[in-house]
Write an enzyme that holds these catalytic residues in place. Structure first.
Site, mmCIF file in Angstrom:
data_model
loop_
_atom_site.group_PDB
_atom_site.id
_atom_site.type_symbol
_atom_site.label_atom_id
_atom_site.label_comp_id
_atom_site.label_asym_id
_atom_site.label_seq_id
_atom_site.Cartn_x
_atom_site.Cartn_y
_atom_site.Cartn_z
ATOM 1 N N GLY A 188 -28.321 18.337 31.458
ATOM 2 C CA GLY A 188 -27.896 19.412 32.635
ATOM 3 C C GLY A 188 -26.413 19.673 31.912
ATOM 4 O O GLY A 188 -25.723 20.907 31.885
ATOM 5 N N TYR A 193 -15.793 10.986 25.643
ATOM 6 C CA TYR A 193 -14.618 10.490 25.095
ATOM 7 C C TYR A 193 -14.409 9.396 25.354
ATOM 8 O O TYR A 193 -13.047 8.752 25.041
ATOM 9 C CB TYR A 193 -13.723 11.405 26.080
ATOM 10 C CG TYR A 193 -13.949 11.134 27.843
ATOM 11 C CD1 TYR A 193 -13.288 9.747 27.995
ATOM 12 C CD2 TYR A 193 -14.885 11.907 28.519
ATOM 13 C CE1 TYR A 193 -13.157 9.544 29.753
ATOM 14 C CE2 TYR A 193 -15.034 11.696 29.755
ATOM 15 C CZ TYR A 193 -14.407 10.176 30.691
ATOM 16 O OH TYR A 193 -14.833 10.822 31.524
ATOM 17 N N LYS A 233 -25.925 15.969 37.444
ATOM 18 C CA LYS A 233 -25.595 17.689 37.379
ATOM 19 C C LYS A 233 -26.931 18.619 38.014
ATOM 20 O O LYS A 233 -26.315 19.412 38.341
ATOM 21 C CB LYS A 233 -25.756 18.008 36.310
ATOM 22 C CG LYS A 233 -24.014 17.137 35.666
ATOM 23 C CD LYS A 233 -23.149 17.447 34.429
ATOM 24 C CE LYS A 233 -22.518 17.181 34.510
ATOM 25 N NZ LYS A 233 -21.756 17.213 32.791
ATOM 26 N N ASP A 261 -17.633 22.456 33.949
ATOM 27 C CA ASP A 261 -18.039 22.279 32.508
ATOM 28 C C ASP A 261 -17.964 22.370 30.693
ATOM 29 O O ASP A 261 -17.174 23.121 29.902
ATOM 30 C CB ASP A 261 -19.391 20.907 31.856
ATOM 31 C CG ASP A 261 -18.599 20.142 32.168
ATOM 32 O OD1 ASP A 261 -17.610 18.929 32.683
ATOM 33 O OD2 ASP A 261 -20.379 18.472 33.154
#
EC number: 1.1.1.25
Length: 258
Positions: A128, A213, A65, A101
């Site tokens: 990031g 997740y 990122k 994000d």
């Protein structure tokens, strides 16, 4: 048919292809989404062949990122302030970086009806994703924000001077925080048996948010739940940021073309 996708390292676990391709199919969008598992020395080749491979846009995840910034022609707010990009739009003559994000995190808090104004917050990690969460919490008028990192000296170079940054080993009073956000891959699919910190005690009504997740409940979230915290994994954030990215690519691909 345009190609979109996700670049990162060791990311075959990602649910992004399913989210994106289901959305494309449902909404008759002529895109396809795939995983690009890249080592750092493969990024140059990937970027040079974007047009050849008909890639209209791509997402960026761990650990690239910040690495991706050097390849971009423009970086759109708040990604420029954050210093990290997770969504890239591929135009004819330039690459434009965004941070969806940021939007995904804020929308996920709204989804769970969590108001963080004046919250005392702890961010675990300094990459990031951590920078993104820091600026999102500032936007939402959170109170004190503390960052813990394995390398605090390096982390201090990434954040504002006023930010409190501690070595992750030195912060053991976690019951003082209203919100704890894990922004590291620890506890995620490649580190399932690990926890970034030990949550022996948490504040009453504390929110513990793990950006991972997979698995749905990391060891961190399980421990937090056992101690009475409200827990959130990164699934809703992933979905909300994905929809934001799709909007950018559609605006560029379907309306703009190339």
């Amino acid at each position: 048919m345009y190609t979109t996708g996700l670049i990162g390292k060791n990311i075959n676990y990602s649910e992004s292809p399913e989210i994106h391709n289901n959305y494309y199919k449902k909404n008759n969008i002529p895109f396809f989404y795939k995983i690009f598992n890249l080592n750092q020395d493969q990024i140059d080749y990937f970027i040079k062949n974007l047009h050849k491979n008909n890639i209209k846009g791509f997402n960026v995840t761990i650990p690239y990122k910040e690495t991706i910034l050097q390849y971009l022609n423009d970086i759109v707010y708040p990604a420029d302030k954050i210093g990290a990009v997770n969504t890239v739009v591929v135009q004819e003559d330039k690459l434009i970086g965004y941070n969806t994000d940021y939007i995904g995190f804020i929308k996920s808090l709204q989804y769970y009806n969590i108001q963080v104004k004046n919250f005392k917050c702890l961010i675990i990690g300094s990459g990031g994703s951590a920078k993104c969460i820091y600026y999102a919490l500032k936007e939402l008028n959170a109170g004190d924000i503390c960052i813990v990192s394995r390398n605090p000296e390096k982390a201090r170079l990434k954040f504002e001077k006023k930010v409190k940054i501690l070595n992750i080993k030195d912060e053991n009073k976690l019951d003082r925080y209203d919100l704890i956000v894990n922004c590291t891959p620890i506890g995620g699919p490649n580190f399932r048996e690990q926890k970034p910190v030990k949550l022996k005690e948490v504040k009453k009504n504390c929110v513990v948010y793990d950006l991972n997740y997979t698995p749905k409940r990391s060891k961190l979230l399980k421990e937090a739940k056992e101690n009475g915290a409200f827990i959130i994994n990164g699934e809703k954030m992933l979905i909300f940021q994905a929809y934001s990215a799709i909007g950018l690519w559609c605006l560029n691909g379907i309306k703009g073309g190339r």
